[in-house]
Every structure is written in structure tokens, then in C-alpha cells.
Design an enzyme around this catalytic site. Structure first.
Site, PDB file in Angstrom:
ATOM      1  N   GLU A   1       0.818  -1.228   0.000  1.00 20.38           N
ATOM      2  CA  GLU A   1       0.000   0.000   0.000  1.00 20.38           C
ATOM      3  C   GLU A   1       0.843   1.265   0.000  1.00 20.38           C
ATOM      4  O   GLU A   1       0.593   2.188   0.788  1.00 20.38           O
ATOM      5  CB  GLU A   1      -0.975  -0.037   1.196  1.00 20.38           C
ATOM      6  CG  GLU A   1      -1.870  -1.266   1.159  1.00 20.38           C
ATOM      7  CD  GLU A   1      -2.746  -1.464   2.402  1.00 20.38           C
ATOM      8  OE1 GLU A   1      -2.705  -0.612   3.287  1.00 20.38           O
ATOM      9  OE2 GLU A   1      -3.453  -2.490   2.458  1.00 20.38           O
TER      10      GLU A   1
ATOM     11  N   ASN B   1       2.174  -4.969  -3.321  1.00 19.95           N
ATOM     12  CA  ASN B   1       0.810  -5.412  -3.021  1.00 19.95           C
ATOM     13  C   ASN B   1      -0.045  -4.206  -2.626  1.00 19.95           C
ATOM     14  O   ASN B   1       0.408  -3.324  -1.904  1.00 19.95           O
ATOM     15  CB  ASN B   1       0.889  -6.400  -1.835  1.00 19.95           C
ATOM     16  CG  ASN B   1      -0.422  -7.040  -1.453  1.00 19.95           C
ATOM     17  OD1 ASN B   1      -1.073  -7.670  -2.274  1.00 19.95           O
ATOM     18  ND2 ASN B   1      -0.818  -6.893  -0.194  1.00 19.95           N
TER      19      ASN B   1
ATOM     20  N   HIS C   1     -10.154  -6.475  -2.192  1.00 20.96           N
ATOM     21  CA  HIS C   1     -11.230  -6.194  -1.232  1.00 20.96           C
ATOM     22  C   HIS C   1     -12.362  -5.524  -2.013  1.00 20.96           C
ATOM     23  O   HIS C   1     -12.310  -4.343  -2.308  1.00 20.96           O
ATOM     24  CB  HIS C   1     -10.725  -5.292  -0.104  1.00 20.96           C
ATOM     25  CG  HIS C   1      -9.733  -5.969   0.777  1.00 20.96           C
ATOM     26  ND1 HIS C   1     -10.082  -7.001   1.631  1.00 20.96           N
ATOM     27  CD2 HIS C   1      -8.397  -5.803   0.919  1.00 20.96           C
ATOM     28  CE1 HIS C   1      -9.009  -7.427   2.268  1.00 20.96           C
ATOM     29  NE2 HIS C   1      -7.967  -6.717   1.858  1.00 20.96           N
TER      30      HIS C   1
ATOM     31  N   GLU D   1      -6.027 -10.907  -1.218  1.00 16.44           N
ATOM     32  CA  GLU D   1      -6.843 -10.657  -0.011  1.00 16.44           C
ATOM     33  C   GLU D   1      -8.326 -10.541  -0.355  1.00 16.44           C
ATOM     34  O   GLU D   1      -9.026  -9.643   0.134  1.00 16.44           O
ATOM     35  CB  GLU D   1      -6.409  -9.357   0.679  1.00 16.44           C
ATOM     36  CG  GLU D   1      -4.953  -9.310   1.067  1.00 16.44           C
ATOM     37  CD  GLU D   1      -4.537  -8.047   1.824  1.00 16.44           C
ATOM     38  OE1 GLU D   1      -5.435  -7.297   2.284  1.00 16.44           O
ATOM     39  OE2 GLU D   1      -3.332  -7.821   1.946  1.00 16.44           O
TER      40      GLU D   1
ATOM     41  N   ASP E   1     -12.155 -10.440  -0.550  1.00 15.18           N
ATOM     42  CA  ASP E   1     -13.447 -10.609   0.109  1.00 15.18           C
ATOM     43  C   ASP E   1     -14.435  -9.689  -0.596  1.00 15.18           C
ATOM     44  O   ASP E   1     -14.037  -8.790  -1.328  1.00 15.18           O
ATOM     45  CB  ASP E   1     -13.415 -10.395   1.633  1.00 15.18           C
ATOM     46  CG  ASP E   1     -12.687  -9.155   2.096  1.00 15.18           C
ATOM     47  OD1 ASP E   1     -12.561  -8.200   1.300  1.00 15.18           O
ATOM     48  OD2 ASP E   1     -12.258  -9.116   3.266  1.00 15.18           O
TER      49      ASP E   1
END
Ligand code: 9MR
Length: 392
Positions: free
Chosen positions: A182, A225, A261, A290, A292
Site C-alpha cells: 500500500e 501489493n 477487497h 486478499e 473478500d
């Protein structure tokens, strides 16, 4: 050569709760490139069993972070059913918080490897690879670091020591490291204020972090990432430019990963495959790390059937984008049951973001992932899949 034979789940659970012997994460004579075998003694309904041989299906391992404020004990060490599903369904694991600075390096000069060791050991016993998360980030840093009064030279030495120590400890045991996490904001600008390393040491520290990680474990694949970089946009453009520069400078950058996400409140990022492919064409590995899919829940607190179906479609599309890009061989979901998800804790009124309910009942999104993996295994590269139509 298979240096360690596979333990049964029952044995593994017993072993985990028994007192730990010497840190299992550092094995003698373990050859760097011999990842545990892609395990296949599972039943047909397991994700890892459905996946093609060259493809890793992963999850975050719940613990630390938001979990510490919930009314349940640490999931990974306390919930047997959780560990059972973790072992059965996945062949890649990512410590959700346990390798972050505040956990693994809580005091200056003091490392705490206990939880990270347990996860790496669990992964080894269950034929799973590990994604290391993360080395250079603006968040979840300990106070001694964020509030310390260090010179530039001292900070460089602190980061170098951290990377060398942590990456070195798990040498040969971590398939991919999120080296830099990030580092760009939504406009594609480096986070030069929030991120202590970028603020104090300048952007050149990114390349150094990769170099130090590579020295510590020459076979680990080193990744950039971030979230909101699934599709082509200002932020992923910034990563694309940075990747080109780092590669041109000979920096050991090996991959780019999109966290994934997602939210039903926004359309699915339609250019996901195109985006991953442009990094693939730079010669980089790609991964989705990651995933979801959160949603605003009705007053009942339960998702509607329609929401669950749309969610399943988002999961399927995200996985398919990865399957369709040749270098994308790792797809990780950020937890697998709703009970332990970070989503309701962070986004008020939202939830049901994972593929299983609180009590591990599989949702349509689980079956969507399973089906897409199975199809890919049966018909690799068909129709028109980017994975080349052959077993790699
Ligand atoms: O899931 C993690 C949660 O337990 C922590 O409280 C939170 C703190 O920042 O971090 C969560 O994981 C994040 C990951 O490390 C980086 N990408 C975003 C994830 C969700 O916030």
C-alpha cells in the site's frame, strides 16, 4: 525428495496444541525450491483439491489485529474446527497480522516469532505455501518505531535489520513476500507522509527493501501489493510505472498483486484481467492476495439470496481473471468464515464478506470458487484461457 511427510489433520491439531519444541520454521537441509507437495488426499469438495496442480488457493490465517478486540479467543490457536477447515481447503496461507511489525518486532531489537513460527510450521505440515505479509507498510507499526527519534541512518539500519532477520528466519519457507504494501494513495501518489520509510528515507528505500529481502532469501518471490488496484486506474498505473523503473534498474522485483477487497456497492472491476495481464507482460508474477466481497446487509442482518448470488459472481470473476492470466498462480481470500472477518468491525452495517457463514456453512461464493477451479483443472486454458492450455 519430500523432506517431511504429510501429517494427518488430527495429528497436526494435536501437535499444534502441544507445547512447541524448537522453532519448527527453520529446518535443516530444506532445499529452497522444494515447496511442500500440492496435497491431494482431499475429497472432491475441497478447494485445494479442485485447483489445477500449478495453482495455489489461499486464505488469511485469522489472528491479531481486529480479532484482539472481539469476544472470542485467538482463532488460529483456539478454534479446532477453524484449523481443520484451514488445512483441508487451502494450500496457501497468509498470516493476517502475525508477521506485521507490531507483532513480530514489538520492541526495538526484540523479535517475537511465536505466532509466525506456528503458522509457518502448520503450513509445512499441511502441504501449504506461505505468503509473507508484510515488510514495508505505513500501518500496524509499533510505537517505538513510529514515535522514536531516529536519524536517517538509524532508520535504514532498523529496516535492513528487520528485513534481514524476518526474511532470513523463514528462508525457504515463504513462497511470496509482500515486500511493499500500500505505498500509493488513490491518486497514484506515493504515501510520503503516512509511510515512515518513504517520509524519512525517500522513495529509493523501496528498491533497497527488495534488495535486502532478496539477499535474505534469494528464492522468495518479492511482491508489490495493494488494494483498489484490481482494474486499470490511476493507482495501478502508478504501480505499472514503478514496476518498469524497478525492473529497468535491476531491482529484484518478482511480482505485483491486487488485494481484491471488493464490495457489492461498487461494480466489479471489469478490467481486472487486462490489468493483471499488463504486469504479466512485464515479466512479473501476478497474484490476488486478499479477496473478500462485502455488502450492506438488510435490517435482518442476513444477506438476501440475490446478494449471495451476486457475491458469488464477484468471487468467480475475480478468480477467473487470475486463472486467465498465465503468471497469476496464487489466489487468496482474506479469511473464509464471516465470524472472523475484519469487514463488520470496519464497515458499519456491512458484512457477510467471506465464503462461509459463522458456523462454516459454505455459501454460493464457495461453490463458485470450487466450480471455477474444477473447470480450469478439467479444461486448462479452455476456452481461450491465458494459462496456455497445458499443465505447467
Ligand atoms: O485483516 C486485518 C485486520 O485484522 C487488522 O485489524 C487490519 C489493520 O490494518 O488489517 C487487516 O488486514 C489488512 C491487510 O493487512 C492489508 N490490506 C487490507 C487488509 C484489511 O484491512
Amino acid at each position: 525428495m519430500r523432506p517431511i511427510r504429510f501429517a494427518t489433520t488430527a495429528l497436526a491439531v494435536t501437535a499444534l496444541t502441544a507445547p512447541l519444541a524448537a522453532p519448527p520454521a527453520v529446518a535443516d537441509g530444506f532445499h529452497d525450491r522444494h515447496w511442500p507437495p500440492h496435497h491431494s488426499n482431499g475429497k472432491a469438495e475441497r478447494l485445494r483439491w479442485a485447483a489445477p496442480a500449478d495453482f495455489r488457493i489461499g486464505t488469511a490465517v485469522a489472528g491479531g489485529g481486529h480479532h484482539t478486540e472481539q469476544d472470542y479467543p485467538d482463532p488460529f490457536t483456539s478454534d479446532r474446527k477453524y484449523r481443520k477447515v484451514l488445512a483441508r481447503q487451502f494450500d496457501s496461507v497468509s498470516p493476517e497480522n502475525q508477521m506485521k511489525w507490531e507483532y513480530i518486532h514489538p520492541e526495538q531489537g526484540e523479535y517475537d516469532f511465536e505466532m509466525a513460527d506456528r503458522i509457518v510450521d502448520f503450513a509445512w505440515r499441511h502441504g501449504q505455501v506461505v505468503r509473507g505479509h508484510t515488510l514495508l507498510w505505513h500501518s500496524q507499526n509499533p510505537d517505538w518505531l513510529e514515535e522514536g527519534d531516529f536519524t536517517e541512518e538509524e532508520l535504514r539500519a532498523i529496516l535492513r535489520d528487520h528485513i534481514t532477520t524476518v526474511v532470513g528466519r523463514y528462508k525457504g519457507r515463504i513462497q511470496q513476500w509482500d515486500v511493499a504494501n500500500e505505498i500509493f494513495d488513490g491518486d497514484g501518489e506515493l504515501r510520503t507522509e503516512e509511510n515512515i520509510w518513504l517520509r524519512e528515507l525517500g522513495p529509493g528505500i523501496i528498491a533497497d527493501a527488495f534488495r535486502w529481502a532478496h539477499q535474505a532469501d534469494p528464492h522468495a518471490e518479492l511482491y508489490l501489493n495493494d488494494y483498489n488496484v484490481e482494474g486499470v486506474n490511476a493507482k495501478s498505473d502508478a504501480y505499472y510505472e514503478l514496476s518498469r523503473e524497478l525492473l529497468a534498474d535491476g531491482v529484484p522485483l518478482h511480482g505485483f498483486s491486487a488485494q481484491g477487497h471488493l464490495s457489492l456497492d461498487y461494480p466489479f472491476p471489469g478490467s481486472m484481467e487486462e490489468n493483471l495481464r499488463r504486469f504479466d507482460e512485464l515479466g512479473l508474477g501476478t497474484a490476488v492476495t486478499e479477496v473478500d466481497v462485502r455488502m450492506t446487509l438488510p435490517e435482518s442482518g442476513e444477506p438476501t439470496e440475490e446478494q449471495l448470488d451476486t457475491q458469488a459472481d464477484y468471487y468467480r470473476q475475480a478468480l477467473q481473471a487470475c486463472l486467465d492470466v498465465d503468471s497469476c498462480d496464487s489466489f487468496t481470500i482474506w479469511g473464509f468464515n464471516d465470524k472472523y472477518s475484519w469487514v463488520p468491525v470496519t464497515f458499519e452495517g456491512q458484512g457477510s464478506a467471506t465464503v462461509m457463514t459463522d458456523d462454516y456453512t459454505r455459501k454460493p461464493s464457495f461453490f463458485a470458487l470450487h466450480e471455477a477451479l474444477k473447470e480450469e483443472k478439467k479444461w486448462p486454458g479452455w476456452p481461450g484461457h491465458g494459462r496456455g492450455g497445458h499443465w505447467r
